[in-house]
Design a protein around this motif. Sequence first.
Motif, PDB file in Angstrom:
ATOM      1  N   LEU A   1       0.844  -1.199   0.000  1.00 40.59           N
ATOM      2  CA  LEU A   1       0.000   0.000   0.000  1.00 40.59           C
ATOM      3  C   LEU A   1       0.880   1.251   0.000  1.00 40.59           C
ATOM      4  O   LEU A   1       1.817   1.355   0.797  1.00 40.59           O
ATOM      5  N   ASN A   2       0.582   2.189  -0.890  1.00 37.30           N
ATOM      6  CA  ASN A   2       1.363   3.421  -0.964  1.00 37.30           C
ATOM      7  C   ASN A   2       0.462   4.572  -1.390  1.00 37.30           C
ATOM      8  O   ASN A   2      -0.763   4.423  -1.479  1.00 37.30           O
ATOM      9  N   MET A   3       1.061   5.715  -1.666  1.00 37.65           N
ATOM     10  CA  MET A   3       0.280   6.906  -2.011  1.00 37.65           C
ATOM     11  C   MET A   3      -0.524   6.708  -3.298  1.00 37.65           C
ATOM     12  O   MET A   3      -1.497   7.423  -3.528  1.00 37.65           O
ATOM     13  N   ARG A   4      -0.111   5.749  -4.136  1.00 37.19           N
ATOM     14  CA  ARG A   4      -0.869   5.489  -5.367  1.00 37.19           C
ATOM     15  C   ARG A   4      -2.292   5.053  -5.040  1.00 37.19           C
ATOM     16  O   ARG A   4      -3.235   5.335  -5.788  1.00 37.19           O
ATOM     17  N   HIS A   5      -2.469   4.394  -3.892  1.00 33.23           N
ATOM     18  CA  HIS A   5      -3.800   3.934  -3.498  1.00 33.23           C
ATOM     19  C   HIS A   5      -4.675   5.063  -2.974  1.00 33.23           C
ATOM     20  O   HIS A   5      -5.878   4.874  -2.770  1.00 33.23           O
ATOM     21  N   LEU A   6      -4.082   6.231  -2.714  1.00 27.88           N
ATOM     22  CA  LEU A   6      -4.844   7.369  -2.211  1.00 27.88           C
ATOM     23  C   LEU A   6      -5.282   8.292  -3.343  1.00 27.88           C
ATOM     24  O   LEU A   6      -5.640   9.445  -3.101  1.00 27.88           O
ATOM     25  N   TRP A   7      -5.249   7.782  -4.572  1.00 27.90           N
ATOM     26  CA  TRP A   7      -5.745   8.536  -5.736  1.00 27.90           C
ATOM     27  C   TRP A   7      -7.190   8.930  -5.470  1.00 27.90           C
ATOM     28  O   TRP A   7      -8.021   8.105  -5.088  1.00 27.90           O
ATOM     29  N   ARG A   8      -7.503  10.222  -5.618  1.00 26.17           N
ATOM     30  CA  ARG A   8      -8.782  10.762  -5.171  1.00 26.17           C
ATOM     31  C   ARG A   8      -9.993  10.020  -5.736  1.00 26.17           C
ATOM     32  O   ARG A   8     -10.892   9.641  -4.975  1.00 26.17           O
ATOM     33  N   PRO A   9     -10.098   9.769  -7.060  1.00 28.75           N
ATOM     34  CA  PRO A   9     -11.273   9.027  -7.564  1.00 28.75           C
ATOM     35  C   PRO A   9     -11.375   7.616  -6.979  1.00 28.75           C
ATOM     36  O   PRO A   9     -12.473   7.105  -6.776  1.00 28.75           O
ATOM     37  N   GLY A  10     -10.199   6.998  -6.702  1.00 26.42           N
ATOM     38  CA  GLY A  10     -10.230   5.668  -6.105  1.00 26.42           C
ATOM     39  C   GLY A  10     -10.773   5.691  -4.687  1.00 26.42           C
ATOM     40  O   GLY A  10     -11.563   4.830  -4.291  1.00 26.42           O
ATOM     41  N   VAL A  11     -10.354   6.699  -3.895  1.00 26.64           N
ATOM     42  CA  VAL A  11     -10.872   6.843  -2.540  1.00 26.64           C
ATOM     43  C   VAL A  11     -12.361   7.147  -2.577  1.00 26.64           C
ATOM     44  O   VAL A  11     -13.142   6.642  -1.768  1.00 26.64           O
ATOM     45  N   LYS A  12     -12.775   7.978  -3.533  1.00 20.84           N
ATOM     46  CA  LYS A  12     -14.194   8.305  -3.687  1.00 20.84           C
ATOM     47  C   LYS A  12     -15.013   7.049  -3.972  1.00 20.84           C
ATOM     48  O   LYS A  12     -16.091   6.835  -3.400  1.00 20.84           O
ATOM     49  N   ALA A  13     -14.485   6.180  -4.853  1.00 15.58           N
ATOM     50  CA  ALA A  13     -15.178   4.925  -5.158  1.00 15.58           C
ATOM     51  C   ALA A  13     -15.247   4.033  -3.923  1.00 15.58           C
ATOM     52  O   ALA A  13     -16.278   3.411  -3.640  1.00 15.58           O
ATOM     53  N   LEU A  14     -14.157   4.000  -3.138  1.00 15.95           N
ATOM     54  CA  LEU A  14     -14.128   3.183  -1.931  1.00 15.95           C
ATOM     55  C   LEU A  14     -15.149   3.667  -0.909  1.00 15.95           C
ATOM     56  O   LEU A  14     -15.865   2.869  -0.299  1.00 15.95           O
ATOM     57  N   LEU A  15     -15.249   4.977  -0.747  1.00 15.81           N
ATOM     58  CA  LEU A  15     -16.201   5.533   0.211  1.00 15.81           C
ATOM     59  C   LEU A  15     -17.633   5.213  -0.200  1.00 15.81           C
ATOM     60  O   LEU A  15     -18.481   4.921   0.645  1.00 15.81           O
ATOM     61  N   ARG A  16     -17.908   5.261  -1.485  1.00 16.03           N
ATOM     62  CA  ARG A  16     -19.260   4.951  -1.948  1.00 16.03           C
ATOM     63  C   ARG A  16     -19.586   3.480  -1.724  1.00 16.03           C
ATOM     64  O   ARG A  16     -20.702   3.125  -1.312  1.00 16.03           O
ATOM     65  N   ILE A  17     -18.613   2.620  -1.986  1.00 14.53           N
ATOM     66  CA  ILE A  17     -18.824   1.189  -1.759  1.00 14.53           C
ATOM     67  C   ILE A  17     -19.102   0.918  -0.284  1.00 14.53           C
ATOM     68  O   ILE A  17     -20.012   0.162   0.068  1.00 14.53           O
ATOM     69  N   ILE A  18     -18.317   1.563   0.597  1.00 22.09           N
ATOM     70  CA  ILE A  18     -18.524   1.389   2.038  1.00 22.09           C
ATOM     71  C   ILE A  18     -19.928   1.834   2.421  1.00 22.09           C
ATOM     72  O   ILE A  18     -20.624   1.172   3.196  1.00 22.09           O
TER      73      ILE A  18
ATOM     74  N   SER B   1     -12.595   6.004   7.934  1.00 24.11           N
ATOM     75  CA  SER B   1     -13.195   5.619   9.213  1.00 24.11           C
ATOM     76  C   SER B   1     -14.475   6.378   9.554  1.00 24.11           C
ATOM     77  O   SER B   1     -15.375   5.792  10.171  1.00 24.11           O
ATOM     78  N   PRO B   2     -14.632   7.666   9.198  1.00 22.92           N
ATOM     79  CA  PRO B   2     -15.895   8.338   9.527  1.00 22.92           C
ATOM     80  C   PRO B   2     -17.112   7.719   8.853  1.00 22.92           C
ATOM     81  O   PRO B   2     -18.244   7.934   9.295  1.00 22.92           O
ATOM     82  N   PHE B   3     -16.896   6.953   7.781  1.00 20.03           N
ATOM     83  CA  PHE B   3     -18.011   6.369   7.045  1.00 20.03           C
ATOM     84  C   PHE B   3     -18.348   4.953   7.525  1.00 20.03           C
ATOM     85  O   PHE B   3     -19.242   4.317   6.990  1.00 20.03           O
ATOM     86  N   ILE B   4     -17.617   4.488   8.526  1.00 24.63           N
ATOM     87  CA  ILE B   4     -17.818   3.125   9.019  1.00 24.63           C
ATOM     88  C   ILE B   4     -18.569   3.178  10.335  1.00 24.63           C
ATOM     89  O   ILE B   4     -18.232   3.955  11.230  1.00 24.63           O
ATOM     90  N   ASP B   5     -19.598   2.356  10.456  1.00 24.28           N
ATOM     91  CA  ASP B   5     -20.416   2.301  11.667  1.00 24.28           C
ATOM     92  C   ASP B   5     -19.564   1.931  12.877  1.00 24.28           C
ATOM     93  O   ASP B   5     -18.617   1.151  12.777  1.00 24.28           O
ATOM     94  N   ASP B   6     -19.915   2.493  14.033  1.00 21.13           N
ATOM     95  CA  ASP B   6     -19.141   2.244  15.259  1.00 21.13           C
ATOM     96  C   ASP B   6     -19.098   0.760  15.611  1.00 21.13           C
ATOM     97  O   ASP B   6     -18.056   0.240  16.033  1.00 21.13           O
ATOM     98  N   ASN B   7     -20.242   0.062  15.441  1.00 18.29           N
ATOM     99  CA  ASN B   7     -20.264  -1.377  15.743  1.00 18.29           C
ATOM    100  C   ASN B   7     -19.308  -2.137  14.841  1.00 18.29           C
ATOM    101  O   ASN B   7     -18.630  -3.069  15.269  1.00 18.29           O
ATOM    102  N   THR B   8     -19.248  -1.739  13.567  1.00 24.11           N
ATOM    103  CA  THR B   8     -18.344  -2.394  12.620  1.00 24.11           C
ATOM    104  C   THR B   8     -16.898  -2.071  12.952  1.00 24.11           C
ATOM    105  O   THR B   8     -16.023  -2.941  12.888  1.00 24.11           O
ATOM    106  N   ARG B   9     -16.630  -0.829  13.348  1.00 18.38           N
ATOM    107  CA  ARG B   9     -15.267  -0.406  13.633  1.00 18.38           C
ATOM    108  C   ARG B   9     -14.665  -1.203  14.797  1.00 18.38           C
ATOM    109  O   ARG B   9     -13.464  -1.448  14.840  1.00 18.38           O
ATOM    110  N   ARG B  10     -15.511  -1.586  15.742  1.00 11.16           N
ATOM    111  CA  ARG B  10     -15.017  -2.342  16.890  1.00 11.16           C
ATOM    112  C   ARG B  10     -14.561  -3.757  16.519  1.00 11.16           C
ATOM    113  O   ARG B  10     -13.920  -4.440  17.325  1.00 11.16           O
ATOM    114  N   LYS B  11     -14.883  -4.181  15.317  1.00 16.82           N
ATOM    115  CA  LYS B  11     -14.505  -5.518  14.870  1.00 16.82           C
ATOM    116  C   LYS B  11     -13.162  -5.527  14.126  1.00 16.82           C
ATOM    117  O   LYS B  11     -12.731  -6.563  13.644  1.00 16.82           O
TER     118      LYS B  11
END
Length: 716
Positions: free
Chosen positions: A401-418, A449-459
């Motif tokens: 994992l590196n900065m290439r994975h923090l490409w803005r459209p990729g993060v946007k897609a990840l947040l939507r999937i979450i 992390s702000p997009f992940i439910d607290d119950n899920t985060r505890r896992k």
Amino acid sequence: MVQKYQSPVRVYKYPFELIMAAYERRFPTCPLIPMFVGSDTVNEFKSEDGAIHVIERRCKLDVDAPRLLKKIAGVDYVYFVQKNSLNSRERTLHIEAYNETFSNRVIINEHCCYTVHPENEDWTCFEQSASLDIKSFFGFESTVEKIAMKQYTSNIKKGKEIIEYYLRQLEEEGITFVPRWTPPSITPCSDTSLSSCKKQAASMAVIIPDAALKEGLSGDALSSPSAPEPVVGTPDDKLDADYIKRYLGDLTPLQESCLIRLRQWLQETHKGKIPKDEHILRFLRARDFNIDKAREIMCQSLTWRKQHQVDYILETWTPPQVLQDYYAGGWHHHDKDGRPLYVLRLGQMDTKGLVRALGEEALLRYVLSINEEGLRRCEENTKVFGRPISSWTCLVDLEGLNMRHLWRPGVKALLRIIEVVEANYPETLGRLLILRAPRVFPVLWTLVSPFIDDNTRRKFLIYAGNDYQGPGGLLDYIDKEIIPDFLSGECMCEVPEGGLVPKSLYRTAEELENEDLKLWTETIYQSASVFKGAPHEILIQIVDASSVITWDFDVCKGDIVFNIYHSKRSPQPAKKDSLGAHSITSPGGNNVQLIDKVWQLGRDYSMVESPLICKEGESVQGSHVTRWPGFYILQWKFHSMPACAASSLPRVDDVLASLQVSSHKCKVMYYTEVIGSEDFRGSMTSLESSHSGFSQLSAATTSSSQSHSSSMISSE
């Protein structure tokens, strides 16, 4: 607020009469229930033949409440009235109870029922329901409610133990069989009354075991050895307590009640596919068993699943080859708890290349197919391991994992999937193991992390470097034999290794936009906008009379009126113009008008169904059997609030309702189909429309029905 309780069906594998003998030993007092101080018989009735026995008792309870509260209330004991109605002929016992103390402040009602098991007459079923309504209690309403619920749930848990305690007591006394009720006198058989003789023989059959007992036979030996065990927990049945424990897990009495009540609500209001019990339970757990909140998110999810045909994604959608080659994830055996294990080598995955080659929608759909496969695997593992398994474990390897994975459209897609997964697959992630987290991981974690439910985060369990190999690491959760080879394990893992997606597979922004639209609207449903003065209409040509027009639509926004018209001649094709008089295209869907303004109802076209008013959030399914060939027009029209005849001023309700529909615009999602009469496999009675307030947007449901010779429409 009224608190309600509904129990599952509890099954005793003993005959009804033996259960009744054990039950009666609870009176006049029961040492196993410390709060049950005693009881007195108030009224009693027995029928002449002994089949009916009604007894009313006044029960004295010493409620476990703070002394101060008892002093304020001015009582030391609480009294209840319990009425038991035993019908030995039908083999049923109905119990009704209500509180006598503070009946003007607190209303408690309880109903219990013992009946014979429908599939095994030597077994007994028990059901229980209750309601609690605290109107006022000296300012201690919340405290009294908590005390009442605590006492009640405690007694529910003891209920089965008490019956089983007295059954053992009876057995110790040598009583293992109680004969069934029989009429007090039996008329001898005559040669001319064979049917009567058969009835008497059937009655006498229940007396035979009593004689056999005297010869030393036990009650178990007398029961039929081939009696089939009942199949419990099927979708149309009431839930059985043993089924819940076997397939859903250990639930508290109140949690069982929430599941049963939400399931019953779905069966009564939802005309589509009913979710499986374990899936309903997931939504309840996600909202801490708050029925209203769980119902809201579940309704949203079921509407979403229907719109995008998610139930059929595994059978109808094949992932593109790019995903199969470069998406570094896959299923890999199971963890120590029996949960399916999904391995994701995120650090080896070219998220930017996948998004550029496929777009967000293809990635989202692939993740949905993974989740659907996870649900299926949970069901299989539940059967294999003999215990409830409702979630899976995800192992994420972040090496690479590196900065290439923090490409803005990729993060946007990840947040939507979450966001989509969190909303529609709650409580499916049992544990998330994040391994070999690099220095850049905290940056990614801060974003998602702000997009992940607290119950899920505890896992989540996060390991940096090789920490996963030490104490408290991977071996605590996964057997050594199935640790993947790329984590220094012994098991070959068939998950693709990922790698860079060739740039030759990249698509332009315009291609991706069109492809995304195609992928996510690849559904049998169409969307349409309905405006004030501009209905949406579709044309269906019928060649053979007695064909069946079927429809299924959801009112996504606003209130509409649904009409069906027939015309012998075809309307002019819709024309687009700058004013949108005939056809309007909008982001929310199309708007097409077919009925010409010069046409007159009754001359150029006729109405074949009465108008159906559909409220925002409702789901409507129906059919119409056509009488004549020709052209049928299905119309969705804006529903205007009726003018107030009694006054020139509008009513408050009318104003509020009008404010709910912004810009006089409605939106519907619909699907229609024509079935030839010879191809229709249902009976005419199955051509019923169901009009349900299933969506969470419906504040209430109404009930009315209309019937026509050509079709039937019902509102529920």
